[in-house]
Design a protein around this motif. Structure first.
Motif, PDB file in Angstrom:
ATOM      1  N   ARG A 154       0.775  -1.281   0.103  1.00 43.92           N
ATOM      2  CA  ARG A 154       0.087  -0.066  -0.102  1.00 43.92           C
ATOM      3  C   ARG A 154       0.711   1.203   0.099  1.00 43.92           C
ATOM      4  O   ARG A 154       1.689   1.615   0.943  1.00 43.92           O
ATOM      5  CB  ARG A 154      -1.102  -0.093   1.308  1.00 43.92           C
ATOM      6  CG  ARG A 154      -2.008   1.340   1.143  1.00 43.92           C
ATOM      7  CD  ARG A 154      -2.936   1.053   2.285  1.00 43.92           C
ATOM      8  NE  ARG A 154      -2.441   0.890   3.586  1.00 43.92           N
ATOM      9  CZ  ARG A 154      -2.148   1.798   4.514  1.00 43.92           C
ATOM     10  NH1 ARG A 154      -2.326   2.977   3.887  1.00 43.92           N
ATOM     11  NH2 ARG A 154      -1.729   1.602   5.856  1.00 43.92           N
ATOM     12  N   LEU A 155       0.641   2.115  -0.920  1.00 44.21           N
ATOM     13  CA  LEU A 155       1.396   3.441  -1.007  1.00 44.21           C
ATOM     14  C   LEU A 155       0.872   4.477  -0.188  1.00 44.21           C
ATOM     15  O   LEU A 155      -0.502   4.551  -0.203  1.00 44.21           O
ATOM     16  CB  LEU A 155       1.527   3.843  -2.460  1.00 44.21           C
ATOM     17  CG  LEU A 155       2.279   5.007  -2.916  1.00 44.21           C
ATOM     18  CD1 LEU A 155       3.933   4.665  -2.789  1.00 44.21           C
ATOM     19  CD2 LEU A 155       2.105   5.300  -4.415  1.00 44.21           C
ATOM     20  N   ILE A 156       1.796   4.950   0.680  1.00 42.57           N
ATOM     21  CA  ILE A 156       1.205   6.084   1.498  1.00 42.57           C
ATOM     22  C   ILE A 156       1.522   7.514   0.943  1.00 42.57           C
ATOM     23  O   ILE A 156       0.587   8.660   0.778  1.00 42.57           O
ATOM     24  CB  ILE A 156       1.738   6.024   2.703  1.00 42.57           C
ATOM     25  CG1 ILE A 156       1.286   4.749   3.456  1.00 42.57           C
ATOM     26  CG2 ILE A 156       1.524   7.174   3.679  1.00 42.57           C
ATOM     27  CD1 ILE A 156       2.014   4.324   4.715  1.00 42.57           C
ATOM     28  N   ARG A 157       2.780   7.709   0.310  1.00 45.61           N
ATOM     29  CA  ARG A 157       3.104   8.883  -0.054  1.00 45.61           C
ATOM     30  C   ARG A 157       3.969   8.589  -1.117  1.00 45.61           C
ATOM     31  O   ARG A 157       5.049   7.805  -1.196  1.00 45.61           O
ATOM     32  CB  ARG A 157       3.923   9.763   1.149  1.00 45.61           C
ATOM     33  CG  ARG A 157       4.422  11.205   0.708  1.00 45.61           C
ATOM     34  CD  ARG A 157       5.059  11.722   1.913  1.00 45.61           C
ATOM     35  NE  ARG A 157       6.451  10.922   2.172  1.00 45.61           N
ATOM     36  CZ  ARG A 157       7.468  10.657   1.487  1.00 45.61           C
ATOM     37  NH1 ARG A 157       7.496  11.329   0.595  1.00 45.61           N
ATOM     38  NH2 ARG A 157       8.466   9.823   2.060  1.00 45.61           N
ATOM     39  N   VAL A 158       4.035   9.683  -2.043  1.00 47.91           N
ATOM     40  CA  VAL A 158       5.010   9.558  -3.304  1.00 47.91           C
ATOM     41  C   VAL A 158       5.290  11.011  -3.571  1.00 47.91           C
ATOM     42  O   VAL A 158       4.504  11.808  -3.868  1.00 47.91           O
ATOM     43  CB  VAL A 158       4.585   8.724  -4.579  1.00 47.91           C
ATOM     44  CG1 VAL A 158       3.243   9.501  -4.938  1.00 47.91           C
ATOM     45  CG2 VAL A 158       5.578   8.525  -5.653  1.00 47.91           C
ATOM     46  N   GLU A 159       6.626  11.342  -4.115  1.00 43.79           N
ATOM     47  CA  GLU A 159       7.081  12.533  -4.414  1.00 43.79           C
ATOM     48  C   GLU A 159       8.284  12.434  -5.426  1.00 43.79           C
ATOM     49  O   GLU A 159       9.299  11.619  -5.068  1.00 43.79           O
ATOM     50  CB  GLU A 159       7.291  13.544  -3.353  1.00 43.79           C
ATOM     51  CG  GLU A 159       8.427  13.336  -2.436  1.00 43.79           C
ATOM     52  CD  GLU A 159       8.421  14.125  -1.153  1.00 43.79           C
ATOM     53  OE1 GLU A 159       9.683  14.601  -0.980  1.00 43.79           O
ATOM     54  OE2 GLU A 159       7.496  14.576  -0.585  1.00 43.79           O
ATOM     55  N   PRO A 160       8.221  13.078  -6.554  1.00 43.71           N
ATOM     56  CA  PRO A 160       9.253  12.881  -7.407  1.00 43.71           C
ATOM     57  C   PRO A 160      10.752  13.714  -6.724  1.00 43.71           C
ATOM     58  O   PRO A 160      10.541  14.375  -6.196  1.00 43.71           O
ATOM     59  CB  PRO A 160       8.970  13.608  -8.795  1.00 43.71           C
ATOM     60  CG  PRO A 160       7.538  13.812  -8.519  1.00 43.71           C
ATOM     61  CD  PRO A 160       7.257  13.719  -7.230  1.00 43.71           C
ATOM     62  N   VAL A 161      11.829  12.946  -6.943  1.00 44.86           N
ATOM     63  CA  VAL A 161      13.253  13.629  -6.329  1.00 44.86           C
ATOM     64  C   VAL A 161      14.102  14.048  -7.680  1.00 44.86           C
ATOM     65  O   VAL A 161      13.568  13.420  -8.750  1.00 44.86           O
ATOM     66  CB  VAL A 161      13.665  12.770  -5.568  1.00 44.86           C
ATOM     67  CG1 VAL A 161      12.954  12.425  -4.195  1.00 44.86           C
ATOM     68  CG2 VAL A 161      14.307  11.444  -6.057  1.00 44.86           C
ATOM     69  N   ALA A 162      15.060  14.763  -7.380  1.00 42.99           N
ATOM     70  CA  ALA A 162      15.782  15.262  -8.577  1.00 42.99           C
ATOM     71  C   ALA A 162      16.163  14.066  -9.489  1.00 42.99           C
ATOM     72  O   ALA A 162      16.707  12.984  -8.901  1.00 42.99           O
ATOM     73  CB  ALA A 162      16.842  16.146  -8.088  1.00 42.99           C
TER      74      ALA A 162
END
Length: 174
Positions: A154-162
């Motif tokens: 289960r994915l809680i949080r995702v954010e692209p990184v450099a």
């Protein structure tokens, strides 16, 4: 008598393996543990977690049915999604350099659309998720290049990184 002697020879040779294989203890089912212990695939038999779809096609059961996993837990870190690769650096915040990760990350179910390969999107993401890690270190992922396997439930949080420079095998300095 010859069959018994052959069987003893096979078992003796199976114990003399210097390769980096996934140990028999990593597999969930007894039959797969036995196939791993005896290196059945070296003798023309199906390897662990494999089954025959047809005379020339071999399939594999899903990882969650194949391996033994620890109970679900919360993970956070950086995941780099590559064409034939997957690296997860647990605890990392901004980077997961090539050669530093020993963990293959995969999804329990379809890959969420945000991660579909697109040249306009980065290949590295900061993640927080609930998942399971293999109990036993082995040779997981593409060509057995990772010591552990983490399955995202289960994915809680995702954010692209450099976006990182492609520094994998075969790359050229830019």
């Amino acid at each position: 008598m010859r069959i018994a002697a052959l069987g003893l020879a096979v078992m003796a040779l199976a114990g003399c393996n210097e390769r980096r294989d996934t140990p028999p203890e990593a597999y969930a089912h007894l039959g797969d543990r036995l196939r791993a212990r005896l290196h059945a695939h070296d003798f023309g038999f199906l390897g662990p977690c494999a089954y025959r779809l047809s005379e020339s096609v071999i399939g594999h059961i899903p990882a969650q049915e194949c391996y033994r996993f620890a109970p679900p837990q919360r993970f956070s870190g950086v995941w780099v999604n590559e064409y034939e690769g997957s690296r997860f650096c647990s605890g990392a915040k901004v980077d997961c350099p090539y050669g530093t990760s020993q963990t293959w990350l995969e999804w329990n179910g379809p890959l969420p659309a945000i991660f579909e390969r697109d040249p306009e999107r980065p290949d590295a993401y900061g993640l927080e998720f609930i998942g399971r890690r293999t109990l036993v270190a082995g040779a997981y992922g593409h060509m057995g290049g990772s010591r552990h396997y983490v399955l995202v439930d289960r994915l809680i949080r995702v954010e692209p990184v450099a976006a990182e420079k492609k520094a994998g095998p075969g790359s050229r300095p830019g």
